[in-house]
Design an enzyme around this catalytic site. Structure first.
Site, PDB file in Angstrom:
ATOM      1  N   LYS A  76      51.721  33.420  44.083  1.00 17.16           N
ATOM      2  CA  LYS A  76      52.626  34.484  44.720  1.00 17.16           C
ATOM      3  C   LYS A  76      51.572  35.868  44.929  1.00 17.16           C
ATOM      4  CE  LYS A  76      55.755  34.522  41.667  1.00 17.16           C
ATOM      5  NZ  LYS A  76      55.429  33.350  41.021  1.00 17.16           N
ATOM      6  N   THR A  77      50.757  36.201  43.787  1.00 15.59           N
ATOM      7  CA  THR A  77      49.979  37.196  43.681  1.00 15.59           C
ATOM      8  C   THR A  77      48.879  36.875  44.642  1.00 15.59           C
ATOM      9  OG1 THR A  77      50.549  37.632  41.383  1.00 15.59           O
ATOM     10  CG2 THR A  77      48.556  38.580  42.443  1.00 15.59           C
ATOM     11  N   ASP A 121      55.592  42.843  41.842  1.00 14.37           N
ATOM     12  CA  ASP A 121      55.684  41.760  41.281  1.00 14.37           C
ATOM     13  C   ASP A 121      56.956  41.772  40.555  1.00 14.37           C
ATOM     14  OD1 ASP A 121      55.218  39.171  40.342  1.00 14.37           O
ATOM     15  OD2 ASP A 121      53.524  39.834  39.133  1.00 14.37           O
ATOM     16  N   THR A 170      60.333  35.257  40.029  1.00 11.12           N
ATOM     17  CA  THR A 170      60.582  33.959  39.404  1.00 11.12           C
ATOM     18  C   THR A 170      62.078  33.731  39.776  1.00 11.12           C
ATOM     19  OG1 THR A 170      60.722  34.936  37.323  1.00 11.12           O
ATOM     20  CG2 THR A 170      58.772  33.906  38.081  1.00 11.12           C
ATOM     21  N   ARG A 229      47.538  27.540  38.245  1.00  8.74           N
ATOM     22  CA  ARG A 229      46.997  28.243  37.120  1.00  8.74           C
ATOM     23  C   ARG A 229      46.732  27.528  35.950  1.00  8.74           C
ATOM     24  NH1 ARG A 229      50.646  32.988  36.072  1.00  8.74           N
ATOM     25  NH2 ARG A 229      49.008  34.077  37.085  1.00  8.74           N
TER      26      ARG A 229
END
Ligand SMILES: Nc1ncnc2c1ncn2[C@@H]1O[C@H](COP(=O)(O)OP(=O)(O)OP(=O)(O)O)[C@@H](O)[C@H]1O
Length: 363
Positions: A76-77, A121, A170, A229
């Site tokens: 997302k980032t 965020d 999320t 990640r």
């Protein structure tokens, strides 16, 4: 209960945890794809976002506000930075928990440049007054700054330059509908498939100057729980092993042995996940067993089992939550190489007499 809750209790820093930990952030900056072409997977999101951004560029306008939802570590980032790069605009990064007062948000909004991307965020964790200020800012590019207190307080309207808000969460379900409705484009990020993760691993290995063969990349991808990640983190641990114990080249065997050292098995389960499964199978015959009993059996808090271990086990189809308690699926027995006990006598409604599994997993 939220499977992606970043505040969920973690028994220790987990190598397979999806939240950023340790040195992740420093390395991640170097591994982030810089444009949509480099961004792997999420085909639908990429196609749709490409259209949204291209259209805005053609009109010479700022892009619509974008909401990105999905589990931690799915990009997302990264996508928000790509949006800024594609729009050739600066980006300001902040998060819901950092904005506790409406004034904090007013300060950020009033200092934005025209066309700037504001990445917010964990937008679901913003305070209510800030959230309400955001409604007007998103819709009318205006905020009311309240000056003074009590009956003498006055609202001074402040015009804002047009900007694009990129919200990430999320927990999209927690966003109040008025906020959700103000996003022109909403994208849900899915977990990645093994092929896509393999490409993530190969790409990152190239950037980190790690020699890796395709089978080595596939081995790491298969243990990465659908999350880039985690794939990048496992790659770094495998690289260390390959460097210290071998000639630096990552093969399937090196990757498997290295991740064995870190107790990450072939399907991405770690020590805690396997302890829960083993207790369920070996002590309770596959269940059903209550969560509290299961937690005591593995020596962990109830919340740790429920929020840290179970979401992935459920997602993998290894464990089911039923009204009667936790139940192992046939795949769980197979994964641990165990044979389910035979249940004597026919089970009502079962069409595989004697397997007993219809009784446990049926309907
Ligand atoms: N599609 C992708 N292709 C290649 N690398 C990716 C992709 N998505 C994510 N990554 C890598 O995974 C890492 C984590 O991504 P990112 O920080 O964008 O996740 P996130 O969803 O914002 O996580 P969080 O919710 O914890 O903030 C980054 O290093 C990024 O380079």
């Amino acid at each position: 209960m939220n499977p992606y809750d970043e505040t969920a209790p973690a028994p220790e820093e987990r190598i397979v945890g999806a939240a950023a930990e340790g040195d992740d952030q420093a390395v991640e900056a170097a591994l982030r794809p810089k444009d949509l072409g480099e961004f792997i997977g999420q085909e639908k999101v990429r196609q749709q976002l490409d259209l949204v951004l291209r259209a805005a560029r053609q009109r010479g306008a700022t892009a619509d506000h974008v909401l990105l939802s999905g589990a931690p570590g799915l990009g997302k980032t990264t996508l928000s930075m790509i949006i800024a790069a594609e729009m050739n605009a600066p980006i300001r990064i902040t998060s819901g928990p950092a904005i506790q007062h409406a004034g904090d948000l007013a300060a950020i909004l009033s200092s934005l440049q025209e066309g700037e991307i504001l990445f917010l965020d964990e937008i679901h964790r913003m305070s209510r007054p800030a959230e309400e200020m955001l409604y007007m800012a998103m819709e009318d590019f205006r905020v009311d700054v309240i000056v003074g207190k009590g009956p003498g307080a006055t609202a001074i309207p402040l015009d804002l330059p047009p900007f694009t808000l990129v919200g990430a969460t999320t927990r999209a379900g927690l966003l109040p509908p008025p906020l959700r409705d103000r996003f022109g484009f909403t994208a849900h990020m899915e977990f990645y498939g093994p092929r896509e993760l393999e490409r993530v691993v190969v790409r990152s290995a190239g950037l980190l100057d790690v020699e890796i063969d395709p089978a080595g990349a596939a081995e790491i991808a298969g243990r990465s729980r659908g999350t880039p990640r985690i794939a990048n983190r496992l790659l770094r641990r495998v690289r260390d092993y390959a460097q210290v114990k071998a000639d630096g080249v990552v093969t399937r065997e090196i990757a498997a042995t290295a991740l064995g050292v870190y107790e990450v098995d072939g399907r991405g389960l770690d020590r805690l996940d396997r302890a829960v499964l083993e207790a369920l199978l070996k002590l309770f015959g596959g269940g059903p067993v209550g969560l509290s009993t299961l937690a005591v059996a593995v020596g962990e808090e109830r919340e740790t089992v429920e929020e840290v271990a179970e979401p992935f086990l459920v997602r993998e189809g290894l464990l089911a939550r039923t009204p009667r308690g936790r139940v192992a699926t046939p795949a769980a027995w197979a994964h641990l190489g165990l044979v389910p006990p035979q249940v004597a006598g026919p089970v009502p409604g079962a069409d595989q007499a004697g397997s007993g599994q219809q009784g446990l997993f049926g309907s």
